[in-house]
Design an enzyme around this catalytic site. Sequence first.
Site, short mmCIF file in Angstrom:
data_model
loop_
_atom_site.label_atom_id
_atom_site.label_comp_id
_atom_site.label_asym_id
_atom_site.label_seq_id
_atom_site.Cartn_x
_atom_site.Cartn_y
_atom_site.Cartn_z
N ASN A 19 -100.70 72.63 -5.60
CA ASN A 19 -100.74 74.03 -5.91
C ASN A 19 -101.64 74.12 -7.13
O ASN A 19 -101.56 73.90 -8.19
CB ASN A 19 -99.07 74.50 -6.66
CG ASN A 19 -99.10 76.05 -6.99
OD1 ASN A 19 -100.01 76.58 -6.93
ND2 ASN A 19 -98.05 76.28 -7.33
N LYS A 21 -102.63 76.90 -8.43
CA LYS A 21 -102.39 78.07 -9.45
C LYS A 21 -103.48 78.89 -9.42
O LYS A 21 -104.46 78.91 -8.86
CB LYS A 21 -101.74 77.64 -10.68
CG LYS A 21 -100.48 76.77 -10.30
CD LYS A 21 -99.43 76.57 -11.41
CE LYS A 21 -98.36 75.66 -11.05
NZ LYS A 21 -97.31 75.53 -12.09
N HIS A 109 -92.31 81.05 -6.02
CA HIS A 109 -92.44 80.05 -6.90
C HIS A 109 -91.81 80.77 -8.45
O HIS A 109 -91.89 81.92 -8.60
CB HIS A 109 -94.06 79.96 -7.25
CG HIS A 109 -94.47 78.77 -8.22
ND1 HIS A 109 -94.32 78.89 -9.65
CD2 HIS A 109 -94.58 77.47 -8.15
CE1 HIS A 109 -94.57 77.79 -10.14
NE2 HIS A 109 -94.72 76.79 -9.18
N GLU A 111 -93.02 81.10 -11.35
CA GLU A 111 -93.94 81.84 -11.82
C GLU A 111 -94.13 83.26 -11.20
O GLU A 111 -94.06 84.36 -11.97
CB GLU A 111 -95.25 81.23 -11.80
CG GLU A 111 -95.24 80.18 -13.16
CD GLU A 111 -96.09 78.86 -12.49
OE1 GLU A 111 -97.15 79.15 -11.69
OE2 GLU A 111 -95.87 77.95 -13.19
N GLY A 187 -95.14 72.22 -15.98
CA GLY A 187 -96.24 72.44 -16.79
C GLY A 187 -96.09 71.59 -18.30
O GLY A 187 -96.78 71.96 -19.32
N SER A 227 -94.41 68.48 -13.35
CA SER A 227 -94.92 67.35 -14.13
C SER A 227 -95.04 66.08 -13.31
O SER A 227 -94.73 64.91 -13.84
CB SER A 227 -94.25 66.87 -15.60
OG SER A 227 -94.49 68.18 -16.26
P1 13P Z 1 -96.92 70.98 -13.07
O1 13P Z 1 -97.17 69.82 -12.02
O2 13P Z 1 -98.23 71.43 -13.61
O3 13P Z 1 -95.74 70.72 -13.77
O4 13P Z 1 -96.48 72.22 -11.92
C1 13P Z 1 -95.47 72.31 -11.19
C2 13P Z 1 -95.49 73.46 -10.16
O5 13P Z 1 -95.15 74.38 -10.55
C3 13P Z 1 -95.95 73.19 -8.90
O6 13P Z 1 -95.92 74.39 -7.93
#
Ligand code: 13P
Length: 272
Positions: A19, A21, A109, A111, A187, A227
């Site tokens: 992803n 983002k 998601h 977010e 993250g 992560s």
């Molecule tokens: P990270 O791997 O940066 O922690 O993000 C995970 C995520 O939200 C994937 O959709």
Amino acid sequence: MAKAGGAGAGVRRPLVSGNWKMHHDHLQSIRAVQDLGLRLGAADVASLDVSVHPTFTSLRSVQTVIEDRAIPVALGAQHCHHDDQGAFTGEVAPPMLARLGVSLVIVGHSERRQFFGQTDEVVALTVRAVLRHAMTPILCVGETEEEREDGETEARLTAQTTAAVKGLSPEQVAGLVIAYEPIWAIGTGRTATAEDAQWACAHIRGVVGEVAGAEGAGAVRIQYGGSVRPENAAELIGQPDVDGALVGGASLEAATFAAIVQAAASVVLTGR
Ligand code: 13P
């Protein structure tokens, strides 16, 4: 070799998804997917599926590179609206993605839920919209840090999963991908332990079983996200109910993402 562990009688082929983002403009995206194509061999993808999820503005460019170079990754999107068209300024409709060769769409998601007010109800509608256009939803569920500390993880996962899955046919449920993404691990560099990831994915599978039947529960693929890195991917994906990973930050660099795919492939090939 696909995965048969966990509850239910299903055999599941893991999926490792990147992803991206809100990173990589279309030129950076082209370079990233070209680089990935140079790093992933047939053996890496013999036992699992891989997808990349660029921003909307990069989808067409990435699709062209994947097709032109026969790169063995599926094209994914990060979000879509649940209507097929309409007066929704700034949104993108599912048939537009299907036309572009998108086969997987991340839905709900954390977010989107947290920063854009996406509710369980909208997530459920979007899952159906994605399915209606013959694409696969990657339904995201996961608890906040506060919910975890208050012992509400189980209830949260149950509620989010039930709201999205209820009313789907057994075939639709079997074709779903669910991503368990604990919000405190996204993250932050704080990965869930393999035991926690296994527990949560097994719990989600159990909820799917109760809501939609054992067949769907055995077949639905459940990823872990939060992560994930090359160093922890094998242990996480080695868990019987963890059928792959949804990778954020570590998917932006092709070398790192390819290393995660290869770690996952090695664990699938050696059995878990
Ligand atoms: P990270 O791997 O940066 O922690 O993000 C995970 C995520 O939200 C994937 O959709």
